[in-house]
Scaffold this motif. Structure first.
Motif, PDB file in Angstrom:
ATOM      1  N   PHE A   1      15.358 130.400  25.648  1.00  0.00           N
ATOM      2  CA  PHE A   1      16.581 131.030  25.142  1.00  0.00           C
ATOM      3  C   PHE A   1      16.812 130.550  23.716  1.00  0.00           C
ATOM      4  O   PHE A   1      16.378 129.470  23.330  1.00  0.00           O
ATOM      5  CB  PHE A   1      17.806 130.635  25.974  1.00  0.00           C
TER       6      PHE A   1
ATOM      7  N   THR B   1      21.538 133.907  22.418  1.00  0.00           N
ATOM      8  CA  THR B   1      21.416 134.389  23.792  1.00  0.00           C
ATOM      9  C   THR B   1      22.377 133.630  24.696  1.00  0.00           C
ATOM     10  O   THR B   1      23.111 134.217  25.494  1.00  0.00           O
ATOM     11  CB  THR B   1      19.981 134.219  24.306  1.00  0.00           C
ATOM     12  N   GLU B   2      22.381 132.326  24.575  1.00  0.00           N
ATOM     13  CA  GLU B   2      23.210 131.506  25.457  1.00  0.00           C
ATOM     14  C   GLU B   2      24.692 131.756  25.215  1.00  0.00           C
ATOM     15  O   GLU B   2      25.473 131.881  26.152  1.00  0.00           O
ATOM     16  CB  GLU B   2      22.880 130.029  25.238  1.00  0.00           C
TER      17      GLU B   2
ATOM     18  N   ALA C   1      14.309 135.180  27.410  1.00  0.00           N
ATOM     19  CA  ALA C   1      15.439 136.100  27.415  1.00  0.00           C
ATOM     20  C   ALA C   1      15.378 136.924  26.139  1.00  0.00           C
ATOM     21  O   ALA C   1      15.413 136.370  25.036  1.00  0.00           O
ATOM     22  CB  ALA C   1      16.746 135.320  27.483  1.00  0.00           C
ATOM     23  N   CYS C   2      15.255 138.237  26.279  1.00  0.00           N
ATOM     24  CA  CYS C   2      15.017 139.056  25.091  1.00  0.00           C
ATOM     25  C   CYS C   2      15.393 140.501  25.361  1.00  0.00           C
ATOM     26  O   CYS C   2      15.106 141.043  26.428  1.00  0.00           O
ATOM     27  CB  CYS C   2      13.544 138.969  24.687  1.00  0.00           C
TER      28      CYS C   2
ATOM     29  N   ARG D   1      19.427 130.445  34.458  1.00  0.00           N
ATOM     30  CA  ARG D   1      19.774 129.067  34.091  1.00  0.00           C
ATOM     31  C   ARG D   1      18.930 128.053  34.857  1.00  0.00           C
ATOM     32  O   ARG D   1      18.625 126.974  34.349  1.00  0.00           O
ATOM     33  CB  ARG D   1      21.248 128.804  34.365  1.00  0.00           C
TER      34      ARG D   1
ATOM     35  N   VAL E   1      20.752 138.857  32.706  1.00  0.00           N
ATOM     36  CA  VAL E   1      20.059 138.685  31.441  1.00  0.00           C
ATOM     37  C   VAL E   1      18.658 139.293  31.570  1.00  0.00           C
ATOM     38  O   VAL E   1      18.045 139.226  32.637  1.00  0.00           O
ATOM     39  CB  VAL E   1      19.979 137.191  31.044  1.00  0.00           C
TER      40      VAL E   1
END
Length: 395
Positions: free
Chosen positions: A174, A178-179, A201-202, A167, A189
């Protein structure tokens, strides 16, 4: 058990596992290197034992392998899983390429946000949220930057980090899923990093270096929703084929215009400008011809009113309509009948005779339909040749 093994070990293509559950054609293993569909990436394909795997999905934390038919193995058996190498490799290249594309967008777009992503067999899409207009020049620059990043052989890596740390890092991209999903259910994450280029993020599968992506060709853009611009591209062999098709088209265009590829843009622009000038001149000449024909219409008297009546060929109803309004002159009514395979009638009136009534008079006699205001109306689909309509109007 999830498909994290596939994401963390994307080069594994064969493995042994124990069968923990079978429900018809749905099979669950104690561990798997098959990637379950999610995050815009399709599921892996392959075989489990001797049976084809047609789809893989995650249900309540378990990876379910959908087979083409019921398996010949049972719960508790050890089976061999083989992931389709070609499709997995394609997905790794395509997914990593989408990250490289987003990294390129960071360099040229303002207020950039991630709006979605998807891989199909033919192409890949990335949806951008940005206040920057993504025009042709932007697409060219995106493609240039992506292929340069591929050529620069940037390392690709992935790791789990605390959500709180993610964050705080503004560079990490993102999406809403995702969030709302990952952050809500996990303390960590997974972040995929392309060295010095992109951070996202993946949970997908990726190559270990951008050079493995190969060539990328942008196919175009569209607007899937308010505030979004979708950019579609292709990678690898299909990108090579697409580039060859574009090159062939460019050579053909250059040959037709009598120039070379380097000057094709400027020569094409000049040709379009010349065409537009000729089209404008042609419209002016047609307007003059039409005005001249309308001016030669026969003047007849009907019920104490002066009518100008005649026919025209080579013009559509809208062209005749605009010209008729100006050509009425001192006459009370002007009626123009179009000579064509589908005759039409156009009426312009000073108002004492309703133009719509004249059209109705014609269509009641010969069929068709139409209408308009007291001063202008037109009708079409008339079931009679122009000379019969004229004879009817002149009596």
């Amino acid at each position: 058990m999830s498909s994290a093994l596939a994401s963390d070990n994307p080069t594994v293509r064969a493995f042994e596992a124990s069968v923990t559950d079978i429900d018809g054609t749905a099979v669950v293993l104690d561990e798997t290197y098959f990637y379950a569909e999610g995050g815009g990436q399709p599921s892996d394909r392959g075989v489990l034992g001797d049976t084809e795997v047609v789809h893989v999905r995650e249900v309540d934390g378990a990876v379910v392998h959908e087979l083409a038919s019921e398996p010949d193995f049972s719960v508790g058996d050890e089976v061999t899983g083989v992931v389709d190498d070609d499709f997995r490799t394609y997905c790794m290249r395509a997914h990593t390429a989408s990250h490289v594309l987003y990294g390129a967008a960071r360099h040229i777009f303002d207020d950039l946000g991630y709006g979605g992503f998807g891989i199909s067999d033919e192409k890949v899409r990335v949806d951008f949220e940005t206040t920057t207009e993504i025009d042709d020049a932007a697409l060219v620059e995106l493609e240039r930057l992506v292929n340069r990043a591929v050529w620069d052989t940037r390392d690709v890596s992935w790791e789990e980090i605390p959500v709180a740390e993610a964050r705080e890092r503004e560079e990490i991209a993102f999406n809403v899923k995702t969030e709302e999903g990952v952050f809500a259910d996990s303390d960590t994450v997974r972040i995929v990093t392309i060295e010095g280029w992109d951070w996202a993020a993946c949970g997908g599968t990726h190559v270990s270096n951008t050079i493995e992506i190969g060539p990328l060709e942008i196919l175009g853009r569209s607007n899937p929703g308010e505030g979004l611009t979708r950019v579609e591209f292709t990678v690898g062999p299909s990108a090579i084929d697409h580039r060859a098709d574009i090159q062939q088209s460019a050579y053909e265009a250059a040959s037709a215009l009598g120039t070379n590829l380097e000057d094709l843009g400027s020569v094409a622009t000049t040709a379009v400008e010349a065409r537009n000038e000729l089209e404008s001149e042609l419209r002016d000449l047609k307007a003059e011809v039409l005005s001249s024909r309308l001016a030669q219409f026969e003047t007849v008297e009907r019920d104490g009113m002066m009518w100008k009546v005649g026919s025209v060929a080579g013009f559509d109803a809208n062209e005749v309509g605009e010209a008729a309004k100006a050509a009425r002159g001192d006459a009370d009514v002007i009626v123009a009948v179009g000579e064509s395979s589908a005759p039409f009638v156009v009426v312009a009136s000073a108002g004492d005779i309703a133009a719509g009534d004249v059209v109705s008079e014609v269509t009641d006699e010969f069929g068709g339909g139409g209408g308009g205001s007291p001063t202008f109306a037109q009708g079409g689909g008339i079931g009679a040749p122009a000379d019969e309509v004229l004879a009817f109007l002149q009596n």
